[in-house]
Design a protein around this motif. Structure first.
Motif, PDB file in Angstrom:
ATOM      1  N   LEU A  25       0.840  -1.200   0.000  1.00 38.22           N
ATOM      2  CA  LEU A  25       0.000   0.000   0.000  1.00 38.22           C
ATOM      3  C   LEU A  25       0.875   1.250   0.000  1.00 38.22           C
ATOM      4  O   LEU A  25       1.808   1.365   0.795  1.00 38.22           O
ATOM      5  CB  LEU A  25      -0.902   0.026   1.228  1.00 38.22           C
ATOM      6  N   PRO A  26       0.589   2.223  -0.874  1.00 35.27           N
ATOM      7  CA  PRO A  26       1.400   3.444  -0.908  1.00 35.27           C
ATOM      8  C   PRO A  26       1.094   4.408   0.231  1.00 35.27           C
ATOM      9  O   PRO A  26       1.863   5.329   0.494  1.00 35.27           O
ATOM     10  CB  PRO A  26       1.038   4.053  -2.263  1.00 35.27           C
ATOM     11  N   HIS A  27      -0.037   4.195   0.921  1.00 34.57           N
ATOM     12  CA  HIS A  27      -0.438   5.076   2.025  1.00 34.57           C
ATOM     13  C   HIS A  27      -1.468   4.341   2.874  1.00 34.57           C
ATOM     14  O   HIS A  27      -2.033   3.323   2.438  1.00 34.57           O
ATOM     15  CB  HIS A  27      -1.021   6.380   1.477  1.00 34.57           C
ATOM     16  N   PRO A  28      -1.739   4.787   4.100  1.00 33.69           N
ATOM     17  CA  PRO A  28      -2.773   4.156   4.922  1.00 33.69           C
ATOM     18  C   PRO A  28      -4.112   4.132   4.179  1.00 33.69           C
ATOM     19  O   PRO A  28      -4.491   5.111   3.533  1.00 33.69           O
ATOM     20  CB  PRO A  28      -2.834   5.049   6.165  1.00 33.69           C
ATOM     21  N   THR A  29      -4.829   3.012   4.271  1.00 33.05           N
ATOM     22  CA  THR A  29      -6.042   2.820   3.470  1.00 33.05           C
ATOM     23  C   THR A  29      -7.140   2.200   4.317  1.00 33.05           C
ATOM     24  O   THR A  29      -6.910   1.208   5.017  1.00 33.05           O
ATOM     25  CB  THR A  29      -5.752   1.907   2.269  1.00 33.05           C
ATOM     26  N   ASP A  30      -8.334   2.791   4.226  1.00 35.97           N
ATOM     27  CA  ASP A  30      -9.478   2.259   4.961  1.00 35.97           C
ATOM     28  C   ASP A  30     -10.034   1.017   4.280  1.00 35.97           C
ATOM     29  O   ASP A  30     -10.120   0.947   3.046  1.00 35.97           O
ATOM     30  CB  ASP A  30     -10.585   3.299   5.055  1.00 35.97           C
ATOM     31  N   VAL A  31     -10.447   0.020   5.104  1.00 33.12           N
ATOM     32  CA  VAL A  31     -11.152  -1.156   4.622  1.00 33.12           C
ATOM     33  C   VAL A  31     -12.395  -1.322   5.482  1.00 33.12           C
ATOM     34  O   VAL A  31     -12.328  -1.231   6.716  1.00 33.12           O
ATOM     35  CB  VAL A  31     -10.255  -2.417   4.652  1.00 33.12           C
ATOM     36  N   ARG A  32     -13.553  -1.516   4.847  1.00 32.85           N
ATOM     37  CA  ARG A  32     -14.824  -1.573   5.559  1.00 32.85           C
ATOM     38  C   ARG A  32     -15.608  -2.800   5.110  1.00 32.85           C
ATOM     39  O   ARG A  32     -15.410  -3.303   4.000  1.00 32.85           O
ATOM     40  CB  ARG A  32     -15.663  -0.308   5.280  1.00 32.85           C
ATOM     41  N   ALA A  33     -16.518  -3.256   5.976  1.00 36.89           N
ATOM     42  CA  ALA A  33     -17.384  -4.391   5.662  1.00 36.89           C
ATOM     43  C   ALA A  33     -18.840  -3.981   5.857  1.00 36.89           C
ATOM     44  O   ALA A  33     -19.175  -3.315   6.852  1.00 36.89           O
ATOM     45  CB  ALA A  33     -17.053  -5.583   6.546  1.00 36.89           C
ATOM     46  N   TYR A  34     -19.708  -4.380   4.888  1.00 30.81           N
ATOM     47  CA  TYR A  34     -21.124  -4.051   4.930  1.00 30.81           C
ATOM     48  C   TYR A  34     -21.945  -5.330   4.767  1.00 30.81           C
ATOM     49  O   TYR A  34     -21.577  -6.233   4.006  1.00 30.81           O
ATOM     50  CB  TYR A  34     -21.512  -3.102   3.791  1.00 30.81           C
ATOM     51  N   THR A  35     -23.072  -5.386   5.437  1.00 27.63           N
ATOM     52  CA  THR A  35     -24.032  -6.451   5.197  1.00 27.63           C
ATOM     53  C   THR A  35     -24.968  -6.030   4.073  1.00 27.63           C
ATOM     54  O   THR A  35     -25.002  -4.860   3.670  1.00 27.63           O
ATOM     55  CB  THR A  35     -24.847  -6.759   6.463  1.00 27.63           C
ATOM     56  N   THR A  36     -25.746  -6.989   3.545  1.00 27.44           N
ATOM     57  CA  THR A  36     -26.600  -6.685   2.399  1.00 27.44           C
ATOM     58  C   THR A  36     -27.775  -5.775   2.738  1.00 27.44           C
ATOM     59  O   THR A  36     -28.452  -5.297   1.828  1.00 27.44           O
ATOM     60  CB  THR A  36     -27.141  -7.986   1.777  1.00 27.44           C
ATOM     61  N   ASP A  37     -28.008  -5.511   4.034  1.00 30.61           N
ATOM     62  CA  ASP A  37     -29.045  -4.536   4.387  1.00 30.61           C
ATOM     63  C   ASP A  37     -28.477  -3.128   4.498  1.00 30.61           C
ATOM     64  O   ASP A  37     -29.158  -2.206   4.938  1.00 30.61           O
ATOM     65  CB  ASP A  37     -29.753  -4.935   5.681  1.00 30.61           C
ATOM     66  N   GLY A  38     -27.195  -2.965   4.086  1.00 27.29           N
ATOM     67  CA  GLY A  38     -26.587  -1.641   4.045  1.00 27.29           C
ATOM     68  C   GLY A  38     -25.877  -1.212   5.316  1.00 27.29           C
ATOM     69  O   GLY A  38     -25.368  -0.098   5.387  1.00 27.29           O
ATOM     70  N   LYS A  39     -25.790  -2.085   6.318  1.00 30.81           N
ATOM     71  CA  LYS A  39     -25.172  -1.715   7.588  1.00 30.81           C
ATOM     72  C   LYS A  39     -23.663  -1.964   7.538  1.00 30.81           C
ATOM     73  O   LYS A  39     -23.209  -3.039   7.153  1.00 30.81           O
ATOM     74  CB  LYS A  39     -25.798  -2.536   8.714  1.00 30.81           C
ATOM     75  N   MET A  40     -22.868  -0.932   7.936  1.00 28.45           N
ATOM     76  CA  MET A  40     -21.425  -1.120   8.047  1.00 28.45           C
ATOM     77  C   MET A  40     -21.140  -1.816   9.372  1.00 28.45           C
ATOM     78  O   MET A  40     -21.489  -1.313  10.440  1.00 28.45           O
ATOM     79  CB  MET A  40     -20.683   0.220   7.998  1.00 28.45           C
ATOM     80  N   ILE A  41     -20.479  -2.978   9.317  1.00 24.15           N
ATOM     81  CA  ILE A  41     -20.268  -3.760  10.542  1.00 24.15           C
ATOM     82  C   ILE A  41     -18.847  -3.628  11.085  1.00 24.15           C
ATOM     83  O   ILE A  41     -18.602  -3.986  12.245  1.00 24.15           O
ATOM     84  CB  ILE A  41     -20.605  -5.245  10.310  1.00 24.15           C
ATOM     85  N   THR A  42     -17.921  -3.127  10.273  1.00 21.37           N
ATOM     86  CA  THR A  42     -16.569  -2.880  10.797  1.00 21.37           C
ATOM     87  C   THR A  42     -15.836  -1.946   9.849  1.00 21.37           C
ATOM     88  O   THR A  42     -16.129  -1.880   8.650  1.00 21.37           O
ATOM     89  CB  THR A  42     -15.776  -4.188  10.962  1.00 21.37           C
ATOM     90  N   ARG A  43     -14.857  -1.220  10.448  1.00 19.17           N
ATOM     91  CA  ARG A  43     -14.019  -0.312   9.663  1.00 19.17           C
ATOM     92  C   ARG A  43     -12.647  -0.256  10.305  1.00 19.17           C
ATOM     93  O   ARG A  43     -12.523  -0.009  11.515  1.00 19.17           O
ATOM     94  CB  ARG A  43     -14.632   1.084   9.610  1.00 19.17           C
ATOM     95  N   GLU A  44     -11.614  -0.524   9.526  1.00 23.34           N
ATOM     96  CA  GLU A  44     -10.244  -0.493  10.032  1.00 23.34           C
ATOM     97  C   GLU A  44      -9.350   0.188   9.001  1.00 23.34           C
ATOM     98  O   GLU A  44      -9.734   0.336   7.836  1.00 23.34           O
ATOM     99  CB  GLU A  44      -9.737  -1.909  10.332  1.00 23.34           C
ATOM    100  N   THR A  45      -8.157   0.599   9.421  1.00 23.12           N
ATOM    101  CA  THR A  45      -7.197   1.245   8.533  1.00 23.12           C
ATOM    102  C   THR A  45      -5.973   0.360   8.371  1.00 23.12           C
ATOM    103  O   THR A  45      -5.332  -0.009   9.359  1.00 23.12           O
ATOM    104  CB  THR A  45      -6.774   2.627   9.065  1.00 23.12           C
ATOM    105  N   MET A  46      -5.685   0.009   7.125  1.00 19.91           N
ATOM    106  CA  MET A  46      -4.500  -0.791   6.831  1.00 19.91           C
ATOM    107  C   MET A  46      -3.291   0.131   6.730  1.00 19.91           C
ATOM    108  O   MET A  46      -3.322   1.149   6.042  1.00 19.91           O
ATOM    109  CB  MET A  46      -4.690  -1.551   5.514  1.00 19.91           C
TER     110      MET A  46
END
Length: 734
Positions: free
Chosen positions: A679-700
């Motif tokens: 990765l050239p810079h810190p990058t966000d990675v997120r997970a969503y369920t099919t009902d549109g809810k974000m269940i986690t967010r972390e920075t790589m």
């Protein structure tokens, strides 16, 4: 051979017509079939006919059917019967229509190439999402030339994935068929063991098209980089009969074979899927010429009913006649339209639809003093069986029109019937043939003349082009009106070809190129609408140039066309690439199988809606749908997001992460992200369920090449993973 030519030959053989049969209920093909039987043509009782079994579509009460009803959709039945029984059924008051159309199809492979692609078949469509591989779906594929042993059709453990195989051409010695046979031609194999023991289709010594298309739809990678669209789908395969392989069919069966046999194969594929409790998409990379009045109304309605059920999708190619000038429209403000004949061989076939009489004028400019011949196309709209037009045309029959000595051996056949698709219009199928027509191309000029009369003219063999003899005649529209049946029919999803790859390098290290186009544009050979019914076709495009797939190990091919080969169980198996709407069709069908895995209740209408909202538009100057692109180029990933209602999630990219990023579930219930470069810079990675809810967010962190994203415990089902700057993908959490 054209339908009109078949008609002419059949009628030459029939001197006497039986009076007992009701020919008004029969489509032109069925009528010719009945008339071809010596006993029936002489008026002898139908019960004395001992002819072989054929299939037809019969509309009416089942109790009046003679022979055996194999399947039905409402009051339309697929019936196995003798020719004599067809004649008997025509006399039943509760039978209203008996229909079949001759076998006039061919594989839609553009075989002009020596090109093989070494990159994978996903190029240009976004890649296969990790969550979907076709599991729980059925792909039915009807084609010719199958190598059933190819490792592309095995699971990783070697288990065959082809569950059913019906080979039309596998005729056991001495076998005769009757209306009691569930499979009224060939041999049916109902177990993987029997299929593997058989090993090939009966035409596999020379043909390979079916092996290639099946690999595109559902081939396993087998340790290579070449993988079909839905490599875990269940497979039902039919080796059918078309013009390319009809020579393998015994002579005594050829006269009874027609396209209703293929329709029965589609029905059996859907039946099998229903028995398994799975949705099904059928892929058919075969097509034939359109016709306005070929007696296919029951066929269209049967397909419409068959595919109206959720999870029943039929996909077919629109053909490779895209360079043909196939459509000429006459408006009410034009007195005359036309052009010079450019022959396809020594014949030109046209079908004309018009609400009012027209004059057909044929002028021979090859003489020192040009001469013209006028023919009136004047069948009344209310004409019925036995009617004759004011100019002498006979309704529902081929009319041979003498042109005179000034035209040499040029002959004209005109066949008038109502337009099958549009009320209030007559149609005229016409054939111009001559042993010297090809060498005289451009010298014969055809005009359609009429005040305040509109008309649609479709040229199916050869074309009409602009002519220096009369510069007011501009000829047919460039590259239009040349789509093929059944891809041109409304209930069928018609697929054209787009182009991405412009070169490839074969196993000899030689680079080959193509000139069909680039950047996802329509391949120049891909058929364009409108269809003779007036509807817009194709429905969608898919990549169809340099598509890499399995090859039949029993056939031979030049090494310059081979992309890859491996040894498997003592046999060398190859993968080659080819071009055509034949390749685009199973690619689209395989993608639809992925969509059916996500939603088994999808219908044709729903899939068209997916196209309308997610297809890629490579030419922004056009309005979609249109007769070149349909709704655009299919997008597997965007389509999945739309079907799963994920397109409305703010921050979720509709672009797939692609080959530089791999995102897979772990055994511990989390997700592992792997990148091909740091990765050239810190990058966000997120997970969503099919009902549109974000269940986690972390920075790589910067410099990361692997990272494990922690999901909440007990996360199940489909999860969308967004990696900012790279796109998103779907992961199935068990």
């Amino acid at each position: 051979m054209s339908r009109l030519l078949h008609i002419a030959l059949s009628l030459l053989l029939c001197v006497v017509t039986a009076s007992a049969q009701d020919y008004g209920k029969m489509s032109p093909y069925v009528r010719r079939l009945v008339q071809s039987q010596p006993l029936l043509s002489k008026g002898i009782a139908p019960s004395r006919s001992t002819s072989g079994v054929t299939l037809t579509l019969v509309e009416g009460e089942e109790s009046a059917i003679k022979g055996r009803c194999l399947r039905h959709q409402g009051d339309i039945h697929i019936v196995a019967s003798t020719i004599g029984q067809l004649a008997e059924m025509s006399m039943e008051s509760t039978i209203t229509r008996i229909e079949a159309s001759e076998c006039r199809s061919e594989i839609t492979l553009d075989d002009a190439s020596t090109r093989v692609g070494v990159t994978d078949v996903w190029q240009g469509i976004g890649g296969l999402p990790q969550a979907f591989r076709g599991k729980g779906t059925v792909i039915g594929l009807s084609d010719i030339g199958f190598d059933l042993t190819h490792p592309a059709f095995r699971d990783d453990d070697g288990t065959l994935r082809i569950s059913r195989f019906w080979d039309f051409l596998n005729i056991p010695e001495g076998k005769t068929y009757s209306e009691t046979d569930t499979y009224p031609i060939g041999t049916y194999f109902d177990s993987k063991e029997a299929i593997l023991a058989q090993g090939t289709s009966a035409d596999s010594d020379k043909l390979w098209h079916g092996t290639h298309t099946l690999g595109i739809a559902a081939g396993n990678a087998c340790g290579t980089a070449i993988q079909g669209m839905a490599p875990e789908a269940d497979l039902y395969v039919t080796d059918c009969v078309v013009s390319n392989n009809i020579s393998y069919l015994p002579e005594n069966l050829k006269q009874y074979y027609n396209e209703t046999f293929q329709l029965l194969a589609f029905q059996y594929m859907f039946d099998y899927a229903d028995e398994q409790g799975k949705p099904c998409v059928v892929s058919y990379s075969i097509g034939g010429p359109q016709s306005i009045n070929d007696g296919d109304l029951l066929k269209i309605e049967y397909i419409n009913r068959m595919t109206a059920e959720p999870g029943h999708i039929l996909v077919a190619s629109v053909g490779n006649n895209g360079a043909q000038y196939g459509y000429l429209a006459k408006s009410t403000t034009q007195t005359t339209v036309g052009g010079a004949i450019q022959a396809g061989g020594n014949s030109v076939y046209m079908c004309v639809s018009t609400p009012k009489p027209l004059t057909l004028r044929i002028t021979n400019y090859g003489l020192a003093t040009p001469v013209s011949k006028d023919i009136c196309l004047d069948m009344p709209l209310n004409a019925e069986e036995g009617a004759t037009s004011p100019s002498g045309l006979k309704y529902g029959e081929p009319n041979s029109i003498p042109l005179g000595d000034d035209y040499g051996d040029l002959t004209l056949m005109v066949y008038p019937l109502p337009d099958s698709f549009r009320d209030g219009r007559m149609s005229y199928d016409m054939a111009l043939t001559s042993t010297t027509l090809s060498s005289n191309s451009g010298k014969y000029v055809v005009e359609f003349i009429g005040e305040t009369t509109e008309a649609d003219i479709f040229i199916q063999n050869g074309s009409l082009r602009s002519t220096p003899y009369d510069t007011s005649l501009t000829g047919a529209e460039a590259s239009s009106g040349n789509v093929m049946q059944p891809g041109c029919l409304e209930p069928v999803i018609g697929v054209g070809a787009s182009t991405w790859r412009t070169s490839y390098t074969d196993i000899n290290g030689t680079t080959h190129t193509n000139s069909y186009g680039s950047d996802g544009r329509r391949a120049s050979f891909s058929g364009s609408g409108p269809a003779v019914s007036g509807i817009t076709k194709p429905d969608i495009l898919a990549p169809g140039v340099f598509i890499n797939s399995a090859f039949n190990s029993h056939a031979t091919i030049a090494s310059s066309k081979i992309a890859q080969q491996i040894d498997y169980e003592g046999t060398t198996y190859q993968w080659v690439s080819s071009d055509g709407t034949s390749m685009a069709t199973p690619l689209a069908a395989g993608i639809i199988a992925l969509w059916l895995e996500a939603d088994p209740t999808l219908t044709r209408e729903r899939i068209i809606d997916v196209f309308a909202h997610t297809a890629t538009h490579h030419d922004a100057t056009l309005t979609y749908p249109n007769n070149d692109y349909g709704y655009g180029e299919i997008n597997a990933y965007k389509g999945l997001l739309y079907i799963l209602n994920l397109t409305g999630i703010e921050g979720l990219s509709t672009t797939h992460t692609g080959k530089d990023v791999t995102i897979l579930p772990t055994a511990s219930g989390n997700v592992k992200v792997t990148l091909s470069s740091p990765l050239p810079h810190p990058t966000d990675v997120r997970a969503y369920t099919t009902d549109g809810k974000m269940i986690t967010r972390e920075t790589m962190p910067q410099g990361t090449t692997t990272y494990t994203l922690t999901l909440p415990s007990a996360t199940h089902g489909i999860v969308a993973i967004q990696l900012d700057g790279y796109g998103s993908t779907l992961v199935r959490m068990e």
